[in-house]
Design an enzyme around this catalytic site. Sequence first.
Site, PDB file in Angstrom:
ATOM      1  N   HIS A 185      31.908  11.399  30.409  1.00  0.00           N
ATOM      2  CA  HIS A 185      30.829  12.035  31.162  1.00  0.00           C
ATOM      3  C   HIS A 185      30.200  13.167  30.356  1.00  0.00           C
ATOM      4  O   HIS A 185      30.770  13.647  29.366  1.00  0.00           O
ATOM      5  CB  HIS A 185      31.369  12.613  32.478  1.00  0.00           C
ATOM      6  CG  HIS A 185      32.317  13.756  32.275  1.00  0.00           C
ATOM      7  ND1 HIS A 185      33.588  13.585  31.785  1.00  0.00           N
ATOM      8  CD2 HIS A 185      32.158  15.094  32.449  1.00  0.00           C
ATOM      9  CE1 HIS A 185      34.185  14.748  31.684  1.00  0.00           C
ATOM     10  NE2 HIS A 185      33.341  15.701  32.069  1.00  0.00           N
TER      11      HIS A 185
ATOM     12  N   ARG B  63      37.399  26.559  31.879  1.00  0.00           N
ATOM     13  CA  ARG B  63      36.076  26.021  31.487  1.00  0.00           C
ATOM     14  C   ARG B  63      34.946  26.875  32.031  1.00  0.00           C
ATOM     15  O   ARG B  63      34.931  27.188  33.224  1.00  0.00           O
ATOM     16  CB  ARG B  63      35.919  24.588  31.995  1.00  0.00           C
ATOM     17  CG  ARG B  63      34.729  23.869  31.340  1.00  0.00           C
ATOM     18  CD  ARG B  63      34.542  22.472  31.870  1.00  0.00           C
ATOM     19  NE  ARG B  63      33.595  22.463  32.961  1.00  0.00           N
ATOM     20  CZ  ARG B  63      33.323  21.392  33.708  1.00  0.00           C
ATOM     21  NH1 ARG B  63      33.947  20.254  33.470  1.00  0.00           N
ATOM     22  NH2 ARG B  63      32.436  21.458  34.677  1.00  0.00           N
TER      23      ARG B  63
ATOM     24  N   HIS C 209      32.133  13.284  26.888  1.00  0.00           N
ATOM     25  CA  HIS C 209      33.514  13.569  26.514  1.00  0.00           C
ATOM     26  C   HIS C 209      34.492  12.980  27.525  1.00  0.00           C
ATOM     27  O   HIS C 209      34.106  12.615  28.644  1.00  0.00           O
ATOM     28  CB  HIS C 209      33.750  15.073  26.326  1.00  0.00           C
ATOM     29  CG  HIS C 209      33.507  15.892  27.551  1.00  0.00           C
ATOM     30  ND1 HIS C 209      32.241  16.215  28.009  1.00  0.00           N
ATOM     31  CD2 HIS C 209      34.363  16.458  28.443  1.00  0.00           C
ATOM     32  CE1 HIS C 209      32.332  16.931  29.092  1.00  0.00           C
ATOM     33  NE2 HIS C 209      33.610  17.096  29.404  1.00  0.00           N
TER      34      HIS C 209
ATOM     35  N   ASP D 134      28.938  16.985  31.343  1.00  0.00           N
ATOM     36  CA  ASP D 134      29.207  17.866  32.485  1.00  0.00           C
ATOM     37  C   ASP D 134      27.957  18.112  33.333  1.00  0.00           C
ATOM     38  O   ASP D 134      26.880  18.433  32.824  1.00  0.00           O
ATOM     39  CB  ASP D 134      29.754  19.220  32.003  1.00  0.00           C
ATOM     40  CG  ASP D 134      31.196  19.091  31.527  1.00  0.00           C
ATOM     41  OD1 ASP D 134      31.932  18.222  32.042  1.00  0.00           O
ATOM     42  OD2 ASP D 134      31.578  19.869  30.628  1.00  0.00           O
TER      43      ASP D 134
END
Length: 294
Positions: A115, A285, A270, A117
């Site tokens: 995907h 994150r 990723h 983000d």
Amino acid sequence: MPAASLAAPSKQVFDVRPFDGQVGAEIVGLDLSYPLDDADFRRVHQAHLDYHVVVFRDQRITPEQQIAFSRRFGVLQIHVLKQFLLPGHPEILIVSNIVENGAPVGLGDAGKYWHSDLSYKALPSLGSMLHAQELPSEGGDTLFADMHRAWDTLPKHLQAAIEGRQAVHSYTARYSEGKDAANWRPTLTPEQLAQVVTVAHPVVRIHPENGRKALFVSEGFTTHIVGLPEDESRDLLAQLYAHSVQPDNLYRHVWQPHDMVFWDNRSLIHLATGCPNHLRRKLYRTTIQGDAPY
Ligand code: SIN
């Protein structure tokens, strides 16, 4: 540890060292616990554009310092799963497989499917930073696929089939597939669902800063290509996914303690490869907002 507001004791000297292969570079000699001056910021920014993912080793930084560094690149996005935000620092999503007192401390299956983000938002992410807090002794790597190269090397008939088309992205596309005994995927409230209504984006986008085309679909969030019959859309997307993640299009990040990794969600997709459940993995994150894909 120095406070985020302190200036570095002297000018920081650092190198940008590209990895072998198409994607990724290590930035050596920069301590992110100090604010970057404008010239250093420009070099880091350029490295991020050139290599799409940059790695800073052994960064002993606080959440505040991660947030301050991330903010240099833009507005930070707050993840819809409020349960997994770092208390006191909602800009940080905890990515972790750790369960304490029967409750997950973070999003345990983040990145289980390829995907980009927040591609399910009208303003998807420019880039994300992931700072290692606890790492497993085995597994837990993150893979990155270069979506510029995926477009550049796509057979002409597939390029023709997708150019000018839009695809729908949905946060809930595979949401329930993540449900398991650990309940990483709590049932979304009506308020949360309202934050993740589906959105259509170009299948091929132009990177706003480097001007290059990139595929912008992923198995994680893309549900279908607008205007195509369901089976045709499914078949076309399957071909795009398979092409994007061929081995020579990938960088594998093998985490080291205190790594900070900063990638470009406009250039890459990723995947978290996962680790054995009994080994603890925790990362913080931050996610920087980008512009509307075109
Ligand atoms: C993510 O997709 O944000 C997490 C990736 C990882 O845990 O390696």
